[in-house]
Design a protein around this motif. Structure first.
Motif, PDB file in Angstrom:
ATOM      1  N   ALA A 254       0.800  -1.166  -0.089  1.00 47.33           N
ATOM      2  CA  ALA A 254      -0.207   0.055   0.036  1.00 47.33           C
ATOM      3  C   ALA A 254       0.887   1.189  -0.172  1.00 47.33           C
ATOM      4  O   ALA A 254       0.508   2.213  -0.601  1.00 47.33           O
ATOM      5  N   THR A 255       2.029   1.232   0.540  1.00 43.06           N
ATOM      6  CA  THR A 255       2.820   2.480   0.762  1.00 43.06           C
ATOM      7  C   THR A 255       4.083   2.394   0.101  1.00 43.06           C
ATOM      8  O   THR A 255       4.945   3.473   0.116  1.00 43.06           O
TER       9      THR A 255
ATOM     10  N   ARG B  52      -1.359   6.108   2.108  1.00 43.40           N
ATOM     11  CA  ARG B  52      -1.322   5.190   1.211  1.00 43.40           C
ATOM     12  C   ARG B  52      -1.117   5.571  -0.109  1.00 43.40           C
ATOM     13  O   ARG B  52      -1.805   6.529  -0.540  1.00 43.40           O
TER      14      ARG B  52
END
Lengths: 137, 137
Positions: free
Chosen positions: A102-103, A112
Protein backbone atom coordinates in the motif's frame (compact mmCIF):
# COMPACT_ATOMS: atom_id res chain seq x y z
CA UNK A 1 -3.86 7.42 36.51
CA UNK A 2 -1.90 6.02 33.58
CA UNK A 3 -3.33 3.37 31.27
CA UNK A 4 -1.54 0.02 31.57
CA UNK A 5 1.21 -0.48 28.98
CA UNK A 6 -0.23 -2.54 26.08
CA UNK A 7 3.09 -4.35 25.63
CA UNK A 8 3.33 -5.26 29.33
CA UNK A 9 -0.31 -6.38 29.36
CA UNK A 10 -1.13 -7.38 25.79
CA UNK A 11 -4.76 -7.78 24.92
CA UNK A 12 -4.30 -10.45 22.31
CA UNK A 13 -1.10 -11.41 20.51
CA UNK A 14 -0.01 -14.08 18.00
CA UNK A 15 3.25 -15.08 19.68
CA UNK A 16 5.59 -16.84 17.23
CA UNK A 17 8.53 -17.36 19.59
CA UNK A 18 9.67 -16.25 23.02
CA UNK A 19 12.27 -16.59 25.71
CA UNK A 20 12.57 -14.95 29.12
CA UNK A 21 13.96 -11.70 27.64
CA UNK A 22 11.94 -11.11 24.48
CA UNK A 23 9.11 -12.34 22.27
CA UNK A 24 8.34 -12.28 18.56
CA UNK A 25 4.73 -11.59 17.59
CA UNK A 26 3.02 -11.53 14.21
CA UNK A 27 1.26 -8.26 13.44
CA UNK A 28 -2.18 -9.12 12.13
CA UNK A 29 -2.29 -6.78 9.12
CA UNK A 30 -3.12 -8.36 5.72
CA UNK A 31 -1.63 -5.30 3.99
CA UNK A 32 1.79 -6.20 5.43
CA UNK A 33 2.08 -10.00 5.51
CA UNK A 34 4.86 -11.31 7.71
CA UNK A 35 5.12 -8.03 9.63
CA UNK A 36 6.65 -9.08 12.97
CA UNK A 37 7.40 -7.29 16.20
CA UNK A 38 10.28 -8.23 18.46
CA UNK A 39 9.29 -7.04 21.93
CA UNK A 40 11.57 -6.78 24.96
CA UNK A 41 9.70 -8.37 27.88
CA UNK A 42 10.70 -5.73 30.45
CA UNK A 43 9.29 -2.20 30.30
CA UNK A 44 12.33 -0.28 29.03
CA UNK A 45 12.18 2.69 26.64
CA UNK A 46 15.44 2.97 24.71
CA UNK A 47 18.08 0.61 23.30
CA UNK A 48 20.74 2.48 25.28
CA UNK A 49 18.81 1.72 28.48
CA UNK A 50 19.78 -1.94 27.95
CA UNK A 51 23.12 -3.46 28.93
CA UNK A 52 25.35 -4.29 25.92
CA UNK A 53 24.69 -8.06 26.24
CA UNK A 54 20.93 -7.41 26.31
CA UNK A 55 21.22 -5.23 23.20
CA UNK A 56 23.16 -8.00 21.43
CA UNK A 57 20.51 -10.57 22.36
CA UNK A 58 17.65 -8.38 21.15
CA UNK A 59 19.38 -7.49 17.87
CA UNK A 60 20.28 -11.16 17.34
CA UNK A 61 16.54 -11.85 17.40
CA UNK A 62 15.87 -9.01 14.94
CA UNK A 63 18.51 -10.40 12.52
CA UNK A 64 17.02 -13.89 12.94
CA UNK A 65 13.51 -12.66 12.14
CA UNK A 66 14.87 -10.72 9.15
CA UNK A 67 16.63 -13.88 7.91
CA UNK A 68 13.48 -16.00 8.20
CA UNK A 69 11.28 -13.38 6.53
CA UNK A 70 13.70 -12.96 3.63
CA UNK A 71 13.90 -16.71 3.12
CA UNK A 72 10.17 -17.40 3.37
CA UNK A 73 8.67 -14.31 1.70
CA UNK A 74 11.44 -12.92 -0.54
CA UNK A 75 10.39 -9.30 -0.05
CA UNK A 76 11.77 -6.42 -2.12
CA UNK A 77 13.17 -4.91 1.10
CA UNK A 78 13.15 -5.38 4.86
CA UNK A 79 12.26 -2.35 6.97
CA UNK A 80 13.46 -2.18 10.58
CA UNK A 81 12.26 0.41 13.07
CA UNK A 82 12.18 1.05 16.79
CA UNK A 83 10.03 4.14 17.39
CA UNK A 84 8.00 3.84 20.61
CA UNK A 85 6.63 7.38 20.66
CA UNK A 86 3.15 6.08 21.46
CA UNK A 87 4.20 3.02 23.49
CA UNK A 88 7.62 3.68 25.06
CA UNK A 89 8.28 -0.02 25.67
CA UNK A 90 11.15 -1.29 23.54
CA UNK A 91 9.99 -3.13 20.41
CA UNK A 92 11.30 -3.58 16.89
CA UNK A 93 9.14 -3.59 13.79
CA UNK A 94 10.49 -6.04 11.18
CA UNK A 95 8.49 -5.40 8.03
CA UNK A 96 8.79 -7.25 4.72
CA UNK A 97 8.07 -4.77 1.94
CA UNK A 98 6.78 -5.47 -1.56
CA UNK A 99 6.70 -3.15 -4.58
CA UNK A 100 2.90 -3.53 -4.76
CA UNK A 101 2.12 -2.99 -1.06
CA UNK A 102 0.00 0.00 0.00
CA UNK A 103 2.81 2.48 0.71
CA UNK A 104 5.95 1.24 -1.10
CA UNK A 105 8.51 2.83 -1.54
CA UNK A 106 7.52 5.06 1.38
CA UNK A 107 7.55 4.05 5.04
CA UNK A 108 4.41 2.15 6.09
CA UNK A 109 3.49 5.15 8.27
CA UNK A 110 3.17 7.43 5.22
CA UNK A 111 -0.07 8.02 3.30
CA UNK A 112 -1.22 5.09 1.16
CA UNK A 113 -0.31 5.26 -2.51
CA UNK A 114 -2.61 2.40 -3.62
CA UNK A 115 -5.01 -0.16 -2.13
CA UNK A 116 -2.11 -2.59 -1.96
CA UNK A 117 -1.93 -6.31 -2.73
CA UNK A 118 -2.62 -8.50 0.30
CA UNK A 119 -0.89 -11.84 0.77
CA UNK A 120 -1.46 -14.72 3.14
CA UNK A 121 1.24 -15.95 5.48
CA UNK A 122 1.72 -19.51 6.79
CA UNK A 123 1.89 -18.91 10.55
CA UNK A 124 2.89 -22.49 11.41
CA UNK A 125 5.75 -22.45 8.90
CA UNK A 126 6.93 -19.08 10.21
CA UNK A 127 6.87 -20.37 13.79
CA UNK A 128 8.86 -23.46 12.84
CA UNK A 129 11.46 -21.48 10.88
CA UNK A 130 11.94 -19.07 13.80
CA UNK A 131 12.38 -21.99 16.19
CA UNK A 132 15.26 -23.24 14.01
CA UNK A 133 17.01 -19.87 13.75
CA UNK A 134 16.53 -17.89 16.97
CA UNK A 135 18.94 -18.26 19.90
CA UNK A 136 17.03 -18.50 23.22
CA UNK A 137 18.46 -16.66 26.23
CA UNK B 1 20.74 3.17 -17.20
CA UNK B 2 20.46 3.42 -13.42
CA UNK B 3 21.01 6.68 -11.60
CA UNK B 4 24.12 6.63 -9.37
CA UNK B 5 23.40 5.73 -5.73
CA UNK B 6 23.14 8.99 -3.73
CA UNK B 7 24.79 7.33 -0.72
CA UNK B 8 27.72 6.02 -2.78
CA UNK B 9 28.12 9.41 -4.48
CA UNK B 10 26.69 11.97 -2.06
CA UNK B 11 25.98 15.39 -3.45
CA UNK B 12 26.65 17.28 -0.24
CA UNK B 13 26.80 15.91 3.31
CA UNK B 14 27.59 17.26 6.75
CA UNK B 15 29.85 14.43 7.93
CA UNK B 16 30.14 14.36 11.73
CA UNK B 17 32.35 11.28 12.03
CA UNK B 18 33.67 8.47 9.86
CA UNK B 19 35.88 5.45 9.65
CA UNK B 20 36.63 3.09 6.77
CA UNK B 21 33.36 1.13 7.28
CA UNK B 22 30.75 3.77 8.07
CA UNK B 23 30.04 7.48 8.43
CA UNK B 24 27.68 9.59 10.54
CA UNK B 25 26.04 12.56 8.81
CA UNK B 26 23.77 15.28 10.14
CA UNK B 27 20.45 15.53 8.29
CA UNK B 28 19.87 19.19 7.53
CA UNK B 29 16.22 19.45 8.61
CA UNK B 30 15.37 22.21 11.14
CA UNK B 31 12.12 20.36 11.97
CA UNK B 32 14.18 17.45 13.36
CA UNK B 33 17.30 18.91 15.02
CA UNK B 34 20.03 16.37 15.67
CA UNK B 35 18.60 13.90 13.12
CA UNK B 36 21.61 11.80 12.14
CA UNK B 37 22.19 9.06 9.60
CA UNK B 38 24.69 6.28 10.11
CA UNK B 39 25.64 5.12 6.61
CA UNK B 40 27.54 1.95 5.73
CA UNK B 41 30.25 2.95 3.26
CA UNK B 42 29.81 -0.09 0.96
CA UNK B 43 26.72 -0.49 -1.21
CA UNK B 44 24.88 -3.25 0.68
CA UNK B 45 21.08 -3.45 1.05
CA UNK B 46 20.20 -5.39 4.20
CA UNK B 47 21.62 -5.86 7.71
CA UNK B 48 21.68 -9.63 7.12
CA UNK B 49 23.89 -9.06 4.06
CA UNK B 50 26.62 -7.97 6.51
CA UNK B 51 28.89 -10.36 8.41
CA UNK B 52 28.11 -10.53 12.16
CA UNK B 53 31.20 -8.47 13.09
CA UNK B 54 30.19 -5.80 10.57
CA UNK B 55 26.66 -5.70 12.02
CA UNK B 56 28.10 -5.29 15.52
CA UNK B 57 30.30 -2.43 14.36
CA UNK B 58 27.44 -0.63 12.63
CA UNK B 59 25.05 -1.06 15.57
CA UNK B 60 27.78 0.08 17.97
CA UNK B 61 27.84 3.33 16.01
CA UNK B 62 24.03 3.61 16.18
CA UNK B 63 24.09 3.14 19.97
CA UNK B 64 26.89 5.70 20.23
CA UNK B 65 24.95 8.27 18.22
CA UNK B 66 21.84 7.56 20.32
CA UNK B 67 23.88 8.06 23.51
CA UNK B 68 25.29 11.41 22.33
CA UNK B 69 21.90 12.67 21.11
CA UNK B 70 20.20 11.73 24.39
CA UNK B 71 22.92 13.47 26.40
CA UNK B 72 23.08 16.63 24.32
CA UNK B 73 19.42 17.14 23.32
CA UNK B 74 17.38 15.24 25.93
CA UNK B 75 14.65 14.23 23.49
CA UNK B 76 11.34 12.71 24.57
CA UNK B 77 12.24 9.60 22.55
CA UNK B 78 14.81 8.30 20.10
CA UNK B 79 13.51 6.78 16.86
CA UNK B 80 15.68 4.27 14.99
CA UNK B 81 14.92 3.06 11.49
CA UNK B 82 16.60 1.31 8.58
CA UNK B 83 14.18 1.40 5.63
CA UNK B 84 16.01 1.83 2.32
CA UNK B 85 13.03 1.31 0.02
CA UNK B 86 14.04 4.33 -2.04
CA UNK B 87 17.80 4.04 -1.59
CA UNK B 88 18.72 0.38 -0.94
CA UNK B 89 22.11 1.25 0.53
CA UNK B 90 22.27 0.40 4.23
CA UNK B 91 21.74 3.43 6.49
CA UNK B 92 20.20 4.04 9.90
CA UNK B 93 18.07 7.03 10.80
CA UNK B 94 18.68 8.12 14.40
CA UNK B 95 16.03 10.72 15.15
CA UNK B 96 15.62 12.67 18.41
CA UNK B 97 11.90 13.26 18.88
CA UNK B 98 10.20 16.03 20.85
CA UNK B 99 6.58 16.30 21.96
CA UNK B 100 6.23 19.56 19.99
CA UNK B 101 7.84 18.42 16.75
CA UNK B 102 5.79 18.36 13.54
CA UNK B 103 4.65 14.72 13.69
CA UNK B 104 5.00 13.51 17.31
CA UNK B 105 3.86 10.93 18.45
CA UNK B 106 3.66 9.53 14.93
CA UNK B 107 6.62 8.47 12.82
CA UNK B 108 8.30 11.39 11.01
CA UNK B 109 7.07 9.88 7.72
CA UNK B 110 3.42 10.37 8.73
CA UNK B 111 1.34 13.47 7.91
CA UNK B 112 2.26 16.58 9.93
CA UNK B 113 0.09 17.29 12.96
CA UNK B 114 1.37 20.84 13.54
CA UNK B 115 3.97 23.29 12.12
CA UNK B 116 6.43 21.97 14.70
CA UNK B 117 8.93 23.81 16.87
CA UNK B 118 12.37 24.11 15.26
CA UNK B 119 15.54 24.02 17.32
CA UNK B 120 19.15 24.78 16.54
CA UNK B 121 21.90 22.24 17.02
CA UNK B 122 25.57 22.90 17.82
CA UNK B 123 27.33 20.97 15.05
CA UNK B 124 30.83 21.42 16.49
CA UNK B 125 29.73 20.14 19.91
CA UNK B 126 27.99 17.17 18.33
CA UNK B 127 31.10 16.32 16.31
CA UNK B 128 33.28 16.53 19.42
CA UNK B 129 30.93 14.36 21.49
CA UNK B 130 30.80 11.70 18.76
CA UNK B 131 34.58 11.68 18.55
CA UNK B 132 34.70 10.85 22.28
CA UNK B 133 32.14 8.04 22.12
CA UNK B 134 32.39 6.22 18.78
CA UNK B 135 34.77 3.28 18.30
CA UNK B 136 36.64 3.54 14.97
CA UNK B 137 37.15 0.35 12.94
Amino acid sequence: MNAPCPLCQPDRETVLWQDRLARVVLVDDPAYPGFCRVIWQAHVAEMTDLAPAQRRHLMGLVWGVETVLRQTLQPAKINLASLGNQVPHLHWHVIPRFADDATFPDAIWAARRRPGVTRGVDVAALREALQMVLPAA
